[in-house]
Design an enzyme around this catalytic site. Structure first.
Site, PDB file in Angstrom:
ATOM      1  N   ASP A  27       0.902  -0.967   0.054  1.00  0.00           N
ATOM      2  CA  ASP A  27       0.005   0.001  -0.088  1.00  0.00           C
ATOM      3  C   ASP A  27       0.828   1.324   0.042  1.00  0.00           C
ATOM      4  OD1 ASP A  27      -2.200   1.680   0.523  1.00  0.00           O
ATOM      5  OD2 ASP A  27      -1.476   1.962   2.347  1.00  0.00           O
ATOM      6  N   ASP A  79       0.087   5.280   0.907  1.00  0.00           N
ATOM      7  CA  ASP A  79      -0.281   6.008   1.729  1.00  0.00           C
ATOM      8  C   ASP A  79      -0.078   5.346   3.261  1.00  0.00           C
ATOM      9  OD1 ASP A  79      -0.885   8.565   0.536  1.00  0.00           O
ATOM     10  OD2 ASP A  79      -2.593   7.659  -0.180  1.00  0.00           O
ATOM     11  N   GLY A  83      -7.582   4.177   3.343  1.00  0.00           N
ATOM     12  CA  GLY A  83      -7.655   2.983   2.322  1.00  0.00           C
ATOM     13  C   GLY A  83      -8.618   2.898   1.274  1.00  0.00           C
ATOM     14  N   ARG A 104     -11.976   8.268  -2.428  1.00  0.00           N
ATOM     15  CA  ARG A 104     -12.302   9.678  -1.848  1.00  0.00           C
ATOM     16  C   ARG A 104     -13.908   9.702  -1.695  1.00  0.00           C
ATOM     17  NH1 ARG A 104      -9.042  12.162  -5.063  1.00  0.00           N
ATOM     18  NH2 ARG A 104     -10.540  12.866  -6.451  1.00  0.00           N
ATOM     19  N   SER A 124      -5.659   5.902  -4.527  1.00  0.00           N
ATOM     20  CA  SER A 124      -5.423   7.216  -4.366  1.00  0.00           C
ATOM     21  C   SER A 124      -4.894   7.592  -5.806  1.00  0.00           C
ATOM     22  CB  SER A 124      -4.405   7.936  -3.430  1.00  0.00           C
ATOM     23  OG  SER A 124      -4.134   9.297  -4.012  1.00  0.00           O
TER      24      SER A 124
END
Ligand SMILES: [Mg+2]
Length: 257
Positions: free
Chosen positions: A27, A29, A77, A80, A146
């Protein structure tokens, strides 16, 4: 063509738990880059502004967005739009699609501005592990819901350490379902040419470790950046096989003191 021989990973700089792993999907972020804090701060401004302008009927639901607990529970995770919808629903707000979109757009604007102003760094422990994997011949992918993932990795100077990247733009183009569905990770590991059952996923989000478990990955590593008192236990409950505070712990010899 003769296939490359399997390196003896006991002689590498990897912890024993990784010796049988043939690929690793990270992952982005909060695992590779310290951008989770930037996301959380942007969400806080967007949600708190909304709650002030549209206070829920139940006064108990009017408290401000909590950057640790609410972030982990509702938005970490996720895409948005999914994150905005989940938090508002969690506060008992029946938000229209338009409202969800508007809050998500506020967050996006704030996030982009903060990113340009503050920049972002890669976690040194993660960089150490990724380089040890590279030295051991284990391919590595970055995956993220993202659309900013590529920019984040590039700004942090680590994009070229990964053999594949599946970001939010790719997910939208390919119609991949968001976490906790495993689509993003399965796409990433397939680009590395390794079945999920021989690969590891590294995640810091509850929805992310759950996606790793649902995807049938051989090893799901939860990263607990001490977001909350019981984050480690929650990561384990949602599907992590092991939990570390820093990925340097997965290098032979563990994390530097
Ligand atoms: Mg994350």
């Amino acid at each position: 063509m003769h296939p490359p021989s399997t390196p003896d990973r006991s002689a590498t700089a990897l912890a024993p738990v990784l010796h049988d792993v043939r690929a690793v999907v990270f992952d982005t972020d909060g695992v590779i880059t310290d951008s989770a804090r930037v996301h959380a701060a942007a969400w806080k401004v967007a949600f708190d502004g909304f709650l002030r302008a549209h206070p829920p009927e139940d006064p108990g639901q009017r408290r401000p967005f909590d950057e640790r607990d609410d972030y982990l529970r509702h938005v970490d995770g996720k895409s948005r739009l999914d994150g905005a919808a989940a938090f508002l629903a969690g506060r008992g707000i029946e938000a229209s699609d338009q409202t969800v979109r508007s809050v998500a757009e506020d967050k996006e604007r704030l996030f982009t501005r903060r990113l340009r102003e503050d920049g972002v760094d890669a976690y040194p422990g993660t960089v150490r592990l990724v380089k040890a994997l590279r030295a051991a011949g284990v391919p590595r992918a970055a995956a993220s819901a993202s659309r900013h993932a590529g920019e984040l990795l590039s700004r942090a100077g680590v994009l070229d350490l990964f053999d594949a990247l599946v970001d939010g733009g790719e997910a939208a183009r390919l119609g991949l379902a968001g976490k906790p569905e495993p689509d993003l990770f399965l796409e990433a590991v397939s680009r590395l040419g390794v079945p999920a059952g021989r690969a590891a996923v590294v995640e810091d989000a509850l929805a992310g470790v759950e996606a790793g478990r649902r995807g049938g990955f051989a090893l799901v590593v939860g990263v607990d950046r001490a977001a909350g008192a019981d984050t480690g236990a929650r990561l384990l409950r949602h599907g992590a096989d092991i939990v570390v505070h820093d990925l340097g712990e997965l290098c032979a010899g563990g994390a530097p003191t």
